[in-house]
Design a protein around this motif. Structure first.
Motif, PDB file in Angstrom:
ATOM      1  N   GLY A 290       0.816  -1.213   0.000  1.00 59.46           N
ATOM      2  CA  GLY A 290       0.000   0.000   0.000  1.00 59.46           C
ATOM      3  C   GLY A 290       0.845   1.256   0.000  1.00 59.46           C
ATOM      4  O   GLY A 290       0.578   2.204  -0.737  1.00 59.46           O
ATOM      5  N   VAL A 291       1.907   1.263   0.816  1.00 59.90           N
ATOM      6  CA  VAL A 291       2.793   2.429   0.872  1.00 59.90           C
ATOM      7  C   VAL A 291       3.508   2.628  -0.462  1.00 59.90           C
ATOM      8  O   VAL A 291       3.581   3.748  -0.988  1.00 59.90           O
TER       9      VAL A 291
ATOM     10  N   LEU B  82       1.328   3.958  -3.051  1.00 58.23           N
ATOM     11  CA  LEU B  82       0.969   5.347  -2.739  1.00 58.23           C
ATOM     12  C   LEU B  82       2.089   6.294  -3.167  1.00 58.23           C
ATOM     13  O   LEU B  82       1.847   7.311  -3.814  1.00 58.23           O
TER      14      LEU B  82
ATOM     15  N   TYR C 193      -5.392   3.406  -0.781  1.00 60.45           N
ATOM     16  CA  TYR C 193      -4.061   2.879  -0.480  1.00 60.45           C
ATOM     17  C   TYR C 193      -3.541   3.369   0.868  1.00 60.45           C
ATOM     18  O   TYR C 193      -2.881   2.628   1.606  1.00 60.45           O
ATOM     19  N   ALA C 194      -3.833   4.626   1.192  1.00 58.24           N
ATOM     20  CA  ALA C 194      -3.375   5.174   2.471  1.00 58.24           C
ATOM     21  C   ALA C 194      -3.984   4.404   3.640  1.00 58.24           C
ATOM     22  O   ALA C 194      -3.296   4.084   4.625  1.00 58.24           O
ATOM     23  N   LEU C 195      -5.265   4.089   3.529  1.00 64.48           N
ATOM     24  CA  LEU C 195      -5.946   3.331   4.587  1.00 64.48           C
ATOM     25  C   LEU C 195      -5.391   1.909   4.677  1.00 64.48           C
ATOM     26  O   LEU C 195      -5.149   1.389   5.775  1.00 64.48           O
TER      27      LEU C 195
ATOM     28  N   ALA D  89      -2.417   0.905   3.772  1.00 68.95           N
ATOM     29  CA  ALA D  89      -1.068   1.000   4.319  1.00 68.95           C
ATOM     30  C   ALA D  89      -1.110   1.181   5.832  1.00 68.95           C
ATOM     31  O   ALA D  89      -0.335   0.543   6.569  1.00 68.95           O
ATOM     32  N   TYR D  90      -1.993   2.037   6.296  1.00 69.76           N
ATOM     33  CA  TYR D  90      -2.097   2.309   7.735  1.00 69.76           C
ATOM     34  C   TYR D  90      -2.496   1.049   8.499  1.00 69.76           C
ATOM     35  O   TYR D  90      -1.859   0.673   9.493  1.00 69.76           O
TER      36      TYR D  90
END
Length: 513
Positions: free
Chosen positions: A142-143, A146, A159-161, A163-164
């Motif tokens: 995901g990171v 992004l 993607y941010a979600l 990755a988190y």
């Protein structure tokens, strides 16, 4: 109204996380349960269960071929480079120790795992590593997507979600029953490893993008160079939770996702003209290249032990299943230590592999002159390695160096020998690339095709083509499992028989299909 629909779509994407978690993790655990108490690798079962799951999802009407309804499964399937980057790093460490003659003092591991069985065949600490590997793969992927600006359809907005959730889950998910001597340091090591993996992947992406106008080398090639180089520099690094988890469960989780996507395309793929010859070559190629290589090691090098056969063939073919079985420790401690070295060595030759294939893909056919030259180099290097391995007489350092030579030479023979052979048939070049990736379960070639080196059609079909030799994988893992039960010795006559069947099948599939 449109805003509400967007919010609902985002929530649906969040649900994909839980759906994928409950599809992938039980598959890995069930595979370990089935082989519990035996010396067989769980990857044998992951192949079968993954393909079956993908096929059933489509047949039951829950999904369509390719599982577009399950974008998170496809995300997991495309994290091949993440899982391999860790193996490249470990391989770089081992290479530095060998060539630099570095002997590190024995140091007690920071973690004493819990032996309490959580699921039959899996203790608590192993279960945590499997789940953590899942979080790590989606978080790191995901990171990277992004920061690289990748747009992959349904998940591109979240993607941010992803990755988190992935990274936070990976950091905090630690077995509370394991004895950890320094928990804050252990967690910091894990965070540092995550950051370095992301930087390696981003650096590899930037280099691949920069050289693309000259030659379209895939990201995995540069990730290997950077990761192996870092491993050589930081050869004293003691593994934190990130490397431990991805070594143990990264490849099985990636393969589970790929086999699900591949299984969903079974019906669709058989309807494509020319696919039967691709599948036939992939099926018999598994026998030919795997057991043909083992037969050479047994007959000419006079070695018949899993510590040599498993890492030698894992490296010589960049074989995904065997690599995963070795690094997870399923085939013994010797194979686990040697496999990361062997899978690194052939990748140094991938500058030839990917450059020739990239140019060939642009021209729509194999460039024969360089392909034949590389093939002849592979033959010479393989012959030289077999001689050296025979003379090693069981000495560890000499065996490892000879296996490195064999891995390099056999890789060149397998990749270019197969493509040259397929060139005499009527198969289009992109199909030939898929067939060869499948025939040797070649992780690097698979990842390159997945990245789009050949065509969009090949990229969409490769999970299915790559996973179809599952009919042969039970034979492969049965043979290695039987060897583990017999003090590491492979049944020689059976190896020769399987190699002979592979020879007949490969030439028959090329000449008559």
């Amino acid at each position: 109204m449109e805003s509400i629909l967007d919010q609902l779509a985002s929530l649906q994407m969040l649900n994909q996380f839980w759906i994928t978690l409950f599809l992938i993790i039980p598959m890995v655990l069930i595979s370990r349960t089935v082989v519990a108490g035996t010396r067989y690798s769980p990857i044998l079962i992951i192949v079968i269960f993954g393909l079956a799951m993908g096929y059933i999802l489509v047949q039951s009407g829950v999904g369509e071929p390719g599982l577009a309804e399950f974008p998170m499964v496809d995300l997991i399937a495309q994290t091949t480079v993440v899982a391999l980057t860790v193996s490249f790093f470990v391989g770089g460490q081992e290479l530095r120790k060998i060539f630099g003659k570095k002997e590190l003092p024995a140091v007690k591991d920071m973690v004493e795992p819990s032996n309490e069985e959580a699921v039959l065949g899996t203790n608590r600490t192993q279960l945590v590593m499997i789940v953590r590997a899942f979080f790590l793969l989606i978080g790191i992927e995901g990171v990277t997507r992004l920061v690289t600006g990748s747009d992959a359809g349904a998940l591109s907005d979240v993607y941010a979600l992803i990755a988190y959730i992935g990274l936070v889950g990976a950091v905090i998910f630690i077995d509370n029953k394991a004895v950890i001597s320094d928990k804050p340091l252990y967690i910091r090591k894990g965070i540092m490893e995550i950051a370095v993996i992301i930087l390696v992947l981003y650096g590899a992406y930037l280099i691949a993008t920069a050289v693309e106008p000259v030659i379209a080398l895939p990201q995995i090639f540069f990730a290997m160079l950077i990761a192996a180089g870092l491993g050589a520099i930081f050869y004293t690094w003691r593994f934190g939770p990130t490397i431990k988890s991805l070594l143990f469960a990264g490849i099985p989780v990636v393969l589970a996702g790929n086999f699900m996507v591949g299984g969903s395309r079974i019906d669709e793929a058989f309807m494509i003209e020319g696919m039967n010859s691709v599948l036939a070559y992939g099926f018999f190629g598994q026998l030919f290249w795997m057991f043909g290589g083992i037969a050479l090691l047994i007959y000419f090098a006079k070695t018949n032990h899993v510590r040599n056969l498993a890492p030698g063939m894992a490296g010589g073919l960049s074989h995904s299943g065997l690599t995963g079985a070795c690094t997870a420790g399923d085939l013994g401690e010797g194979a686990a230590k040697r496999a990361p070295i062997m899978i690194n060595i052939p990748f140094f030759g991938h500058v030839f592999v990917f450059s020739v294939l990239a140019i060939s893909a642009q021209q729509g056919g194999l460039i024969m002159t360089p392909a034949l030259l590389i093939l002849f180099v592979g033959v010479g290097l393989t012959a030289y390695s077999l001689r050296n391995l025979r003379l090693a007489a069981g000495e560890d350092g000499k065996e490892v160096k000879s296996l490195m030579q064999f891995s390099f030479g056999w890789q060149l023979i397998a990749v270019f020998g197969g493509l040259v052979l397929l060139n005499f048939g009527t198969m289009p070049f992109d199909y030939a690339g898929m067939a060869q990736a499948s025939a040797i379960s070649h992780f690097g070639l698979f990842a390159a095709i997945q990245e789009g080196m050949f065509s969009a059609e090949a990229a969409s079909l490769i999970p299915f083509i790559f996973s179809m030799p599952f009919l042969v994988h039970p034979v492969v893992f049965f043979m290695f499992g039987k060897a583990m039960k017999d003090d590491g010795l492979m049944p020689i006559k059976t190896v020769y028989l399987l190699a002979a069947v592979g020879v007949v099948g490969v030439f028959g599939s090329v000449l008559f299909l």
